[in-house]
Write an enzyme that holds these catalytic residues in place. Structure first.
Site, PDB file in Angstrom:
ATOM      1  N   ASP A  30      37.106  35.446   7.895  1.00  0.00           N
ATOM      2  CA  ASP A  30      37.288  36.895   7.995  1.00  0.00           C
ATOM      3  C   ASP A  30      37.373  37.474   6.592  1.00  0.00           C
ATOM      4  O   ASP A  30      38.194  37.030   5.779  1.00  0.00           O
ATOM      5  CB  ASP A  30      38.565  37.216   8.776  1.00  0.00           C
ATOM      6  CG  ASP A  30      38.800  38.715   8.903  1.00  0.00           C
ATOM      7  OD1 ASP A  30      37.951  39.395   9.503  1.00  0.00           O
ATOM      8  OD2 ASP A  30      39.831  39.207   8.389  1.00  0.00           O
ATOM      9  N   GLU A 114      31.298  37.421   9.831  1.00  0.00           N
ATOM     10  CA  GLU A 114      30.893  38.595  10.595  1.00  0.00           C
ATOM     11  C   GLU A 114      29.638  39.190   9.966  1.00  0.00           C
ATOM     12  O   GLU A 114      29.489  39.195   8.745  1.00  0.00           O
ATOM     13  CB  GLU A 114      32.001  39.655  10.586  1.00  0.00           C
ATOM     14  CG  GLU A 114      33.247  39.270  11.352  1.00  0.00           C
ATOM     15  CD  GLU A 114      34.339  40.294  11.167  1.00  0.00           C
ATOM     16  OE1 GLU A 114      34.738  40.935  12.159  1.00  0.00           O
ATOM     17  OE2 GLU A 114      34.812  40.453  10.022  1.00  0.00           O
ATOM     18  N   CYS A 169      44.110  34.067  24.280  1.00  0.00           N
ATOM     19  CA  CYS A 169      43.961  34.331  25.714  1.00  0.00           C
ATOM     20  C   CYS A 169      42.829  35.298  26.052  1.00  0.00           C
ATOM     21  O   CYS A 169      42.455  35.429  27.213  1.00  0.00           O
ATOM     22  CB  CYS A 169      45.271  34.859  26.290  1.00  0.00           C
ATOM     23  SG  CYS A 169      45.648  36.580  25.832  1.00  0.00           S
ATOM     24  N   CYS A 184      50.567  39.117  20.876  1.00  0.00           N
ATOM     25  CA  CYS A 184      50.007  39.292  22.211  1.00  0.00           C
ATOM     26  C   CYS A 184      51.077  39.024  23.264  1.00  0.00           C
ATOM     27  O   CYS A 184      52.014  38.235  23.036  1.00  0.00           O
ATOM     28  CB  CYS A 184      48.825  38.348  22.409  1.00  0.00           C
ATOM     29  SG  CYS A 184      48.013  38.522  24.021  1.00  0.00           S
ATOM     30  N   ASP A 193      44.515  38.479  10.245  1.00  0.00           N
ATOM     31  CA  ASP A 193      43.245  38.007   9.710  1.00  0.00           C
ATOM     32  C   ASP A 193      42.902  36.609  10.206  1.00  0.00           C
ATOM     33  O   ASP A 193      41.721  36.271  10.381  1.00  0.00           O
ATOM     34  CB  ASP A 193      43.267  38.041   8.180  1.00  0.00           C
ATOM     35  CG  ASP A 193      43.421  39.455   7.634  1.00  0.00           C
ATOM     36  OD1 ASP A 193      42.995  40.395   8.325  1.00  0.00           O
ATOM     37  OD2 ASP A 193      43.959  39.613   6.524  1.00  0.00           O
TER      38      ASP A 193
END
Length: 221
Positions: A30, A114, A169, A184, A193
């Site tokens: 990232d 990315e 998840c 989460c 990151d």
């Protein structure tokens, strides 16, 4: 042979047989402005911020150039000093990109980044200077040619939702840019990151985390 900013440069090329060394390891990377790069293995590469650290000197040199008569000897000397300062920053940035890209290629067989629209991102005036200073494009390019030479594979994935999806998840966990920790409801807590880097790796290998607690599966692709 070429001359630049009072220095002479010579370029030599030679053919060397590649000796690929397999590691059987994969990594997602990232790219960011707080850290230059963060991997899915929780390795952090600092953003050196060479431009920002030299910004005051650059502004001083730019004022010196603008105050002197264009074409005069004093103007040429000031312009040369400014050009050398810019060259020094560029060389620092290249050195950092070479070292990080060498590390990634030496330690991993699959490297996923990315597929960022960097040209579009620099239109954001709040982040433009930090993005340019980071040299994301240079890091990816250096990693790409090193990986090709070493027989490794570089993969560019769709950046959509890599920061928002839980890599554990599959839930969407909305976060602002200021939130640096991914939390989460499934209980997974990790650096924002690192979570993004793991989502990048998941996309590269075609893995989708199984949703928990009856949630519908999210399409990451």
């Amino acid at each position: 042979m070429r001359r630049k900013n009072g220095k002479y440069y010579a370029c030599f090329s030679c053919e060397v047989e590649a000796k690929p060394a397999s590691t059987d390891k994969r990594v997602g990377v990232d790219l960011g402005v707080k850290h230059l790069a963060v991997t899915s293995d929780e390795e952090y590469f600092d953003h050196p911020k060479y431009l920002r650290k030299t910004e005051r000197k650059l502004k001083w040199l730019q004022r010196m150039v603008s105050r002197r008569k264009m074409g005069s000897n004093r103007w040429r000397k000031a312009a040369l000093m400014l050009a050398k300062c810019h060259e020094y920053i560029a060389n620092q940035r290249k050195d950092a990109a070479h070292k990080i890209s060498r590390y990634l290629v030496d330690h991993y067989d699959w490297i996923a980044f990315e597929d960022l629209n960097i040209r579009g991102m620099v239109k954001n005036h709040h982040l433009a200077k930090s993005i340019v200073d980071a040299g994301w494009r240079m890091l990816v390019q250096f990693t790409a040619y090193k990986a090709e030479w070493a027989g490794k594979q570089l993969i560019a994935v769709d950046p959509r939702n890599t920061s928002q999806v839980c890599s554990e998840c599959g839930r969407i966990v909305k976060k602002t840019l200021k939130e640096r920790t991914h939390r989460c409801s499934c209980g997974y807590v990790v650096d924002r990151d690192v979570n993004a880097a793991r989502n990048i790796l998941h996309k590269a290998i075609g893995y989708v985390p199984e949703p928990r607690y009856g949630q519908l599966e999210l399409n990451l692709f």
